[in-house]
Design a protein around this motif. Structure first.
Motif, PDB file in Angstrom:
ATOM      1  N   ILE A  50       0.834  -1.198   0.000  1.00 18.61           N
ATOM      2  CA  ILE A  50       0.000   0.000   0.000  1.00 18.61           C
ATOM      3  C   ILE A  50       0.880   1.264   0.000  1.00 18.61           C
ATOM      4  N   ALA A  51       2.000   1.184   0.690  1.00 23.36           N
ATOM      5  CA  ALA A  51       2.906   2.328   0.771  1.00 23.36           C
ATOM      6  C   ALA A  51       3.482   2.681  -0.604  1.00 23.36           C
ATOM      7  N   PHE A  52       3.376   1.755  -1.562  1.00 24.99           N
ATOM      8  CA  PHE A  52       3.943   1.981  -2.895  1.00 24.99           C
ATOM      9  C   PHE A  52       2.863   2.117  -3.963  1.00 24.99           C
ATOM     10  N   GLY A  53       1.623   2.367  -3.535  1.00 26.42           N
ATOM     11  CA  GLY A  53       0.573   2.681  -4.512  1.00 26.42           C
ATOM     12  C   GLY A  53      -0.294   1.517  -4.941  1.00 26.42           C
ATOM     13  N   PHE A  54       0.018   0.295  -4.510  1.00 24.86           N
ATOM     14  CA  PHE A  54      -0.889  -0.820  -4.824  1.00 24.86           C
ATOM     15  C   PHE A  54      -2.151  -0.659  -3.978  1.00 24.86           C
ATOM     16  N   ARG A 311       9.686  -6.162 -11.509  1.00 22.35           N
ATOM     17  CA  ARG A 311      10.553  -5.509 -10.520  1.00 22.35           C
ATOM     18  C   ARG A 311      11.666  -6.443 -10.040  1.00 22.35           C
ATOM     19  N   ALA A 312      11.358  -7.740  -9.955  1.00 19.53           N
ATOM     20  CA  ALA A 312      12.377  -8.711  -9.506  1.00 19.53           C
ATOM     21  C   ALA A 312      13.528  -8.767 -10.516  1.00 19.53           C
ATOM     22  N   PHE A 382      11.312  -4.468  -3.205  1.00 20.46           N
ATOM     23  CA  PHE A 382      11.265  -3.842  -4.544  1.00 20.46           C
ATOM     24  C   PHE A 382       9.847  -3.553  -5.026  1.00 20.46           C
ATOM     25  N   LEU A 383       9.039  -2.958  -4.144  1.00 18.59           N
ATOM     26  CA  LEU A 383       7.661  -2.613  -4.504  1.00 18.59           C
ATOM     27  C   LEU A 383       7.540  -1.256  -5.200  1.00 18.59           C
ATOM     28  N   ALA A 384       8.587  -0.446  -5.146  1.00 14.28           N
ATOM     29  CA  ALA A 384       8.523   0.876  -5.784  1.00 14.28           C
ATOM     30  C   ALA A 384       8.345   0.715  -7.301  1.00 14.28           C
ATOM     31  N   ASP A 388      11.274   4.477 -10.243  1.00 16.14           N
ATOM     32  CA  ASP A 388      11.885   4.775  -8.941  1.00 16.14           C
ATOM     33  C   ASP A 388      13.009   3.791  -8.638  1.00 16.14           C
ATOM     34  N   LEU A 389      12.752   2.525  -8.945  1.00 19.02           N
ATOM     35  CA  LEU A 389      13.777   1.513  -8.642  1.00 19.02           C
ATOM     36  C   LEU A 389      15.050   1.780  -9.444  1.00 19.02           C
TER      37      LEU A 389
END
Ligand SMILES: Cc1ncc(COP(=O)(O)O)c(C=O)c1O
Length: 406
Positions: A50-54, A311-312, A382-384, A388-389
């Motif tokens: 949630i902190a990354f917009g999902f 992202r991975a 790596f949720l950003a 950003d990543l």
């Protein structure tokens, strides 16, 4: 008039607090100091989508809202509401691990399920086999119970698979359980059927309970990962999961555990129920979302898995391109555990704090997960967004080049 008090000395804290650590949040204090000095902090320390917009699926929010409007705002049954227990039992059963509703418990996240299960089966001075690296709640709860964790190594050279031969040698007369985190936090690994069978065989040979942390079970990039219980439905297994990761609602603090049908676990079921009574219940309105989650639309997971796969790959490609860093490519979840070839005498914590102070990038040092501090591991969330990543890994690359050549 001010009251005069007899005692001035600080109230001593209990001895167990000195054994209790949880690096994932402890490190935030330093990040706040860095932020106060004007540096933008990139919080890659906590696995909160949630902190990354999902976003939490709307049908789950609707179920909670409806429950509140329908007046489900009192205490609920301590083991959980029937609808949620039935949905959890059906979910485990459909994954090949048969669980009956009376052996399903609804808890305040996987975290409370872990706490209840360990409290129910491990005495003071009992031992539990825990992976290295581990999700640190296991060692924290064991410290609180006065029990011991014994680490079995997972090997980055073999995709972070557990060292089964070593594990077998660690069992003693005091060992009560093996913790298996699959898919894994912090490594992003998931284990082969052969490894899973070997873990079950060791548990069976020594009468141990398998504590199967399957909170990332839906987040294998190639699709949901089967429950370890599907390999032997009669083994003494307790499996944990929650709404936090695959259902994108970590703040609801709603999770569950399923106790396998092995009669060896009957007394444990009663013990867990007894402990659960004392804490009354988990958050009631959120329990109404369990059935909606487990029996309803899961299409959000397809998109989430694809976002994680991208992202991975970006993470391991970017980190492996940095001289001095190596990273096993995750195959599930949203964590990676790269290793930095640190100069002798440096610790992982020193590197991570230096990275934070210089760039604002906040990761958690590997020793917070039980790794030797000199080995130079750190965990990256790596949720950003991919953009950003890319920026973040450039900051890591520039910093690490200077750090390793200083
Ligand atoms: C392996 C593992 N187990 C348990 C938890 C706790 O999750 P919950 O929010 O369900 O309590 C986490 C959270 O990051 C985790 O990674």
């Amino acid at each position: 008039m001010a009251t005069t008090h007899t005692h001035e000395a600080a109230v001593p804290v209990a001895g167990r607090i000195h054994r209790f650590t949880y690096a994932i949040r402890n490190i935030v204090a330093e990040a706040k100091r860095v932020e106060a000095q004007g540096t933008r902090v990139r919080y890659l320390n906590i696995g909160d989508p949630i902190a990354f917009g999902f976003q939490t699926p709307p049908h789950l929010i609707a179920a909670v809202e409806r429950a509140m409007r329908d007046g489900h705002n009192g205490y609920g049954p301590s083991v959980g509401i029937v609808e949620a227990r039935e949905a959890v039992a059906a979910e485990f059963t459909s994954r090949g691990f048969p669980v009956s509703p009376d052996r399903a418990f609804i808890t305040a996240g996987t975290s409370e399920a872990i706490d209840l299960a360990l409290a129910a089966i491990v005495d003071d001075d009992g031992e539990v086999l825990v992976p290295m690296p581990t999700y640190p709640l296991y060692t924290a709860v064991l410290a609180k119970l006065g029990a011991r964790a014994r680490y079995y190594h997972c090997d980055p050279a073999r995709g972070w698979a557990p060292d089964v031969a070593e594990l077998r040698g660690l069992v003693t007369a005091d060992t009560r359980a093996i913790v298996v985190i699959d898919p894994n936090n912090p490594t992003g690994a998931s284990y082969s059927t052969e490894t899973r069978r070997a873990l079950l065989d060791i548990a069976d040979a020594h009468g141990l309970v398998v504590l199967a942390d399957e909170v990332y079970g839906d987040l294998g990039y190639d699709g949901p990962v089967p429950s370890i219980g599907s390999l032997d439905p009669d083994a003494a297994i307790i499996s944990f999961s929650s709404m936090s990761k695959a259902y994108l609602a970590p703040g609801w603090r709603t999770g569950w555990m399923g106790v396998g049908r092995s009669p060896r676990l009957n007394d444990v079921v009663a013990a867990i129920a007894k402990l659960a009574d004392a804490r009354l219940c988990s958050t009631l309105p959120m329990q109404y979302a369990c059935a909606a989650a487990l029996t309803g639309d899961r299409s959000h997971q397809v998109a989430f898995r694809e976002a994680l796969r991208e992202r991975a790959t970006l993470t391991s490609d970017s980190l492996n391109a940095i001289p001095g860093i190596s990273c096993v490519t995750p195959i599930a979840g949203f964590y990676a555990m790269p290793q930095v070839a640190l100069p002798p005498g440096t610790t992982d914590e020193e590197y991570v704090l230096a990275l934070l102070r210089a760039t604002g990038v906040l990761c958690v040092y590997g020793s917070g997960f039980g790794m030797p501090a000199a080995d130079g591991f750190m965990r990256v969330v790596f949720l950003a967004s991919p953009d950003d990543l890319r920026e973040i890994y450039q900051l890591v690359a520039d910093f690490t080049r200077d750090y390793l050549h200083a």
